[in-house]
Design an enzyme around this catalytic site. Structure first.
Site, PDB file in Angstrom:
ATOM      1  N   GLU A 117     -34.181  25.026   7.216  1.00  0.00           N
ATOM      2  CA  GLU A 117     -33.555  25.561   8.207  1.00  0.00           C
ATOM      3  C   GLU A 117     -34.232  25.339   9.508  1.00  0.00           C
ATOM      4  OE1 GLU A 117     -31.294  29.252   6.249  1.00  0.00           O
ATOM      5  OE2 GLU A 117     -33.133  29.752   7.012  1.00  0.00           O
ATOM      6  N   GLU A 173     -27.352  26.919   0.019  1.00  0.00           N
ATOM      7  CA  GLU A 173     -27.738  28.318  -0.205  1.00  0.00           C
ATOM      8  C   GLU A 173     -26.405  29.267  -0.011  1.00  0.00           C
ATOM      9  OE1 GLU A 173     -30.870  30.077   2.011  1.00  0.00           O
ATOM     10  OE2 GLU A 173     -32.366  28.372   1.753  1.00  0.00           O
TER      11      GLU A 173
END
Length: 552
Positions: A117, A193
């Site tokens: 991320e 995710e």
């Protein structure tokens, strides 16, 4: 996992646990990465590896070692020389283990994630290309991926790397998939995710996500022609002091349990989510699924009564000589652990004062203030001043500071030094001549407290204190959950293993104790309690993770 109809295991690699001291590596016991990856292969699962170096995952400093913060100019997650040199040395060691496990070398690893991320951090445009090149230079030849949430996706895409997305709502699925199509054209789609639940913070609610909601989103992702990774399938436990924290408006530390309301519980038990997802994956797998393995048995043991006691003040003489310093030193810069500083736990600062007044200082994260051995209050992020009452003559001023977990996500990760930060002042004048005790509470720390050092439990104990008890176990040690009703806040150690923090503000009410950490016969139980002891420590077969908990 295999019995649920999944074909791939995804796992993070926590740098801070594998290199606890600069240049000293640990891949033993619970940290045996190769054994874990090879077990997946043996069962017939592929592996996607997420080696970071930053991994977030609600672990202290997002998995970065705290010794990096010894450098006052450190800029984590950038191409700052002090950071990249440390990453290169870590990758030298880690990748020598990972490379032979890749698919092209006959192993199960089919893909490797580049950082984690980064789009939502995005402080250095040269950083992601550097990590990509570092992986390739260290022999990674499989598919490379990035993964980003909605806040970072537009900034997280890297040339020559497959971008994937992190989300919980089906609404985001359409938006993010559309964006990916515009950026990278027609490529395999993957939700790296899909959040099956969420983590908990001390003092907050227990977060849950309804199983029918999960099933609906999972089937929408599959219908959209996308691959999916369930984050988490199994979350497990932030044993010891490794849980992270968040600091957006207020500082909030994560609880010990990483149950996450995931597909399997913290202790690996089935949930309604598991049953529904297995049925769903079974319906599209084209072949019958293997039967789910039997559950690991749980047990409740006899209640443990604390028999012996050692106040922190009495324990100091066994801990060794304090560090003497003119000014306070933060945790990471203490001259301990062969120059690597202290990573986790508590620090005690002592100095002498001769007058009363206003004490002020920056404490990270929470500091209990004592005049001699009497507690007079605390300092933390919001409370930076405290009144010292009238004293007579020279008096010992003490501050017991707890590191409650370094922030693991967001823009504050460079500011995660713990302990006393800068000067501690009385009426505006900096105090000097400190004695500093490093209370890391590792196994070696407790080896100094031989049985002759403990005394029998007094009617009114002085806090903070250590309490000693034992747990008697029969021929087959089984998993259990410890319940500390009547205790307020502290840490539990079984045979020297740190189970983690308990705190009566909740939501978590039990600590998971895995059977393999118990021995047949007597097991040593030590509790460090900051404020108030209960009469017993109970064990139970069922976890209690908060008021919102429902039986799944």
């Amino acid at each position: 996992m295999k019995a649920c109809g999944l074909n791939t295991l995804t796992t993070y690699v926590p740098w801070n646990l594998h290199e606890p001291e600069r240049g000293k590596f640990d891949f033993s016991g619970n940290l045996d990465l190769e054994a874990f990856v090879l077990m997946a292969a043996e069962i017939g699962l592929w592996v996607i590896l997420r080696p970071g170096p930053y991994i977030c995952s609600e672990i202290d400093l997002g998995g970065l070692p705290s010794w990096l913060l010894q450098d006052p100019g450190m800029r984590l997650r950038t191409t700052y020389k002090g950071f990249t040199e440390a990453v290169d040395l870590y990758f030298d060691h880690l990748m020598s283990r990972v490379v032979p496990l890749q698919y092209k070398h006959g192993g199960p690893i089919i893909a490797v994630q580049v950082e984690n991320e980064y789009g939502s951090y995005n402080k250095d445009p040269a950083y992601m290309p550097y990590i990509k090149k570092a992986l390739e230079d260290h022999g990674i030849v499989e598919l490379l991926l990035t993964s980003d949430n909605k806040d970072g996706l537009s900034k997280g895409v890297v040339q020559g790397v497959l971008a994937t997305i992190n989300l919980q709502s089906p609404h985001e699925l359409q938006l993010l998939t559309k964006f990916l199509l515009s950026v990278q054209g027609v490529q395999p789609k993957m939700v790296m995710e899909y959040w099956t639940g969420w983590f908990d913070s001390w003092g907050g609610p227990h977060n849950i996500l309804d199983s029918s909601e999960v099933l609906k989103t999972v089937s929408a992702i599959i219908d959209a022609g996308s691959s999916i990774n369930l984050y988490m399938f199994h979350g497990g436990t932030n044993f010891g002091f490794i849980s992270g924290a968040m600091h957006f408006h207020d500082y909030k530390s994560d609880v010990t349990s990483y149950d996450y309301d995931a597909v399997l519980t913290e202790a690996g038990d089935y949930t309604v989510k598991y049953v529904k997802l297995r049925e769903f994956f079974g319906s599209i797998s084209g072949a019958p699924l293997p039967p789910p393995p039997d559950l690991i048995p749980k047990m409740s043991y006899e209640p443990m009564v604390p028999a012996f006691y050692l106040s922190l003040w009495d324990a100091l003489k066994y801990i060794g000589e304090p560090i003497k310093s003119e000014n306070p030193i933060n945790m990471e810069n203490l001259p301990v652990n062969e120059g690597n500083g202290q990573s986790f736990g508590y620090i005690l600062y002592e100095t002498t004062i001769a007058k009363s007044g206003i004490l002020s200082g920056l404490v990270r994260d929470w500091g209990q203030v004592f005049v001699n051995t009497a507690s007079i209050g605390f300092l933390d992020y919001k409370r930076t001043k405290i009144m010292i009452p009238l004293i007579q003559g020279y008096t010992v001023l003490r501050i017991l500071v707890e590191n409650r977990g370094r922030v693991n996500y967001g823009n504050h990760i460079d500011d995660q030094r713990k302990g006393l930060i800068g000067n501690l002042s009385l009426n505006g004048s900096p105090l000097k001549n400190f004695r500093i005790y490093s209370l890391d509470m590792k196994k070696s720390f407790f080896q100094r407290f031989s049985i002759d050092k403990w005394s029998s439990l007094p009617e009114v104990p002085t806090f903070p204190a250590f309490f000693l008890s034992s747990l008697s176990v029969g021929l087959s040690p089984s998993d259990t959950f410890l319940k500390l009703e009547g205790w307020e806040k502290g840490v539990v150690f079984i045979n020297g293993q740190n189970l983690g923090r308990y705190w009566n503000i909740g939501p978590q009410e039990t600590l998971y104790l895995p059977g393999p950490w118990l021995d047949k016969g007597l097991n040593q139980v030590i509790i460090f309690e900051e404020r108030m002891a209960g009469p017993v420590i109970q064990s139970t077969e069922t976890p209690h993770l908060g008021r919102n908990r429902y039986i799944k």
